[in-house]
Motif scaffolding. Structure first.
Motif, PDB file in Angstrom:
ATOM      1  N   ALA A   1      -8.871  -2.258   8.735  1.00 35.15           N
ATOM      2  CA  ALA A   1      -9.891  -2.444   7.705  1.00 35.15           C
ATOM      3  C   ALA A   1      -9.603  -3.685   6.876  1.00 35.15           C
ATOM      4  O   ALA A   1     -10.519  -4.454   6.532  1.00 35.15           O
ATOM      5  N   GLN A   2      -8.324  -3.920   6.577  1.00 33.10           N
ATOM      6  CA  GLN A   2      -7.934  -5.115   5.836  1.00 33.10           C
ATOM      7  C   GLN A   2      -8.243  -6.368   6.639  1.00 33.10           C
ATOM      8  O   GLN A   2      -8.740  -7.370   6.100  1.00 33.10           O
TER       9      GLN A   2
ATOM     10  N   SER B   1      -5.086   2.135  10.721  1.00 25.43           N
ATOM     11  CA  SER B   1      -6.498   2.003  10.338  1.00 25.43           C
ATOM     12  C   SER B   1      -6.663   1.145   9.090  1.00 25.43           C
ATOM     13  O   SER B   1      -7.584   0.324   9.002  1.00 25.43           O
TER      14      SER B   1
ATOM     15  N   SER C   1     -18.694   3.634  11.400  1.00 23.46           N
ATOM     16  CA  SER C   1     -17.531   2.748  11.351  1.00 23.46           C
ATOM     17  C   SER C   1     -17.540   1.897  10.088  1.00 23.46           C
ATOM     18  O   SER C   1     -16.505   1.667   9.461  1.00 23.46           O
ATOM     19  N   ASP C   2     -18.714   1.427   9.700  1.00 21.68           N
ATOM     20  CA  ASP C   2     -18.808   0.627   8.479  1.00 21.68           C
ATOM     21  C   ASP C   2     -18.373   1.435   7.264  1.00 21.68           C
ATOM     22  O   ASP C   2     -17.754   0.904   6.337  1.00 21.68           O
TER      23      ASP C   2
ATOM     24  N   ASN D   1     -12.034  -6.987   6.622  1.00 27.87           N
ATOM     25  CA  ASN D   1     -12.515  -7.456   5.320  1.00 27.87           C
ATOM     26  C   ASN D   1     -12.245  -8.937   5.092  1.00 27.87           C
ATOM     27  O   ASN D   1     -12.890  -9.560   4.236  1.00 27.87           O
TER      28      ASN D   1
ATOM     29  N   VAL E   1     -14.573   1.485   6.975  1.00 23.16           N
ATOM     30  CA  VAL E   1     -14.079   0.238   6.383  1.00 23.16           C
ATOM     31  C   VAL E   1     -14.322   0.234   4.881  1.00 23.16           C
ATOM     32  O   VAL E   1     -13.455  -0.151   4.084  1.00 23.16           O
ATOM     33  N   SER E   2     -15.502   0.703   4.477  1.00 28.58           N
ATOM     34  CA  SER E   2     -15.828   0.756   3.054  1.00 28.58           C
ATOM     35  C   SER E   2     -14.892   1.699   2.307  1.00 28.58           C
ATOM     36  O   SER E   2     -14.445   1.396   1.189  1.00 28.58           O
TER      37      SER E   2
ATOM     38  N   TYR F   1     -11.793   2.454   3.074  1.00 27.88           N
ATOM     39  CA  TYR F   1     -10.482   1.821   2.942  1.00 27.88           C
ATOM     40  C   TYR F   1     -10.502   0.704   1.901  1.00 27.88           C
ATOM     41  O   TYR F   1      -9.479   0.412   1.277  1.00 27.88           O
ATOM     42  N   ARG F   2     -11.655   0.083   1.718  1.00 31.80           N
ATOM     43  CA  ARG F   2     -11.757  -0.997   0.736  1.00 31.80           C
ATOM     44  C   ARG F   2     -11.497  -0.490  -0.683  1.00 31.80           C
ATOM     45  O   ARG F   2     -11.077  -1.242  -1.558  1.00 31.80           O
TER      46      ARG F   2
END
Length: 326
Positions: free
Chosen positions: A104-105, A100, A55-56, A108, A59-60, A62-63
């Motif tokens: 993620a936003q 998604s 999951s991390d 963050n 997120v990474s 999408y960053r």
């Protein structure tokens, strides 16, 4: 003291909110010869850190991507977390509309004084899709946040973990007093889990506990039947298409490095954004691929009209052509 296997199994079954989702697990458990074997089948020996890192990584990923628009939805999420005493919010939207990316936003930009569990159910990451694995990770996380010591749950044996579950969930009204900090649980992609499941917490969450979940709907944003329990006493956001002004911002970023002669190949960005919005209906994923085509085409001296004309008119056809059979 050590609990008998039969009692451990009974405790698992009393977590009845998720039991109906695990017909296949029940069938395998029925074939097990002992109560302990049934527990091992039901819970498995999921590596919580592996599931968390998957999951991390989402997120990474999408960053690294552009995020535009959604100011109204982000404001709604901020108000929900800041103003409401506790509760659940469900974000609904068709596939490809940026659920998604929005989660993620959100993750963050959550303040560091909140304890946050983030889980992305993803079809392309099998380790994230198992509901029992998610439940185990959730329990580990909860136990570590109610004063049992950081990482204590990760060191517990299977029997100890199950024995503590009832203690952790028995009285949610007392949970805020036991939490060291406000709790946020973010669950993305309920529709991508291997099994549908009901929320394993009461419909009325206490102060300082917020749950935000997302789920795919049809283009009419009608929620699927299995979301009925999730939507009970829940706030909701219906994610629509990106607005023209959002697409203008996106185009400005995308073509910001063009020189004057290259920029002359494009029309006014407002006009181009209106063309893209008309073709994509504001669908984030469709717009992303279409804009990628535009950038590559402009770099290869193609006209923007040709690029837009050759693009498939239907969202489903476009997705099928690009990367999946939708």
């Amino acid at each position: 003291e050590d609990l008998p296997a039969a009692e451990l199994w009974s405790r698992w079954r009393r977590l009845g909110r998720v039991r109906n989702s695990f017909a296949a697990i029940d069938q395998r458990c029925a074939k097990a010869k002992t109560g302990q074997q049934r527990i091992e089948v039901a819970l498995g020996f999921h590596n919580v850190s592996v599931i968390a890192s998957a999951s991390d990584q989402v997120v990474s990923d999408y960053r690294q991507r552009r995020f535009v628009g959604r100011s109204d939805e982000r404001a709604q999420l901020d108000r929900f977390l800041a103003a409401s005493p506790g509760g659940t919010m469900v974000v609904l939207g068709p596939p490809g509309y940026g659920k998604s990316a929005l989660m993620a936003q959100l993750v963050n930009h959550l303040p560091s004084n909140r304890a946050t569990l983030v889980h992305f159910f993803r079809q392309d990451r099998q380790s994230t899709r198992d509901v029992v694995g998610f439940m185990r990770r959730l329990w580990h996380f909860l136990l570590s946040e109610i004063g049992d010591g950081e990482g204590a749950a990760g060191q517990m044996s299977l029997e100890e973990l199950i024995g503590r579950v009832d203690v952790s969930w028995q009285d949610w009204k007392e949970l805020p007093a036991r939490l060291r900090r406000p709790l946020v649980i973010v669950i993305d992609g309920l529709d991508e889990a291997k099994d549908t499941f009901e929320p394993p917490w009461p419909s009325g969450l206490p102060d300082q506990v917020h749950v935000i979940a997302t789920c795919r709907t049809g283009t009419n944003c009608e929620p699927p039947p299995y979301l009925k329990t999730w939507l009970t006493k829940s706030a909701r956001i219906h994610l629509g298409g990106l607005k023209v002004k959002d697409l203008v911002d996106w185009l400005s970023d995308l073509f910001g490095d063009l020189n004057e002669s290259e920029r002359a190949k494009l029309p006014d960005l407002q006009k181009l954004a209106e063309e893209i919005e008309q073709r994509t209906h504001g669908c984030t994923l469709f717009a992303q691929y279409l804009m990628g085509d535009l950038r590559r085409g402009i770099d290869n001296n193609q006209s923007w009209e040709t690029i837009l004309t050759s693009a498939p008119p239907a969202f489903a056809d476009y997705l099928r052509q690009q990367y999946l059979d939708f």
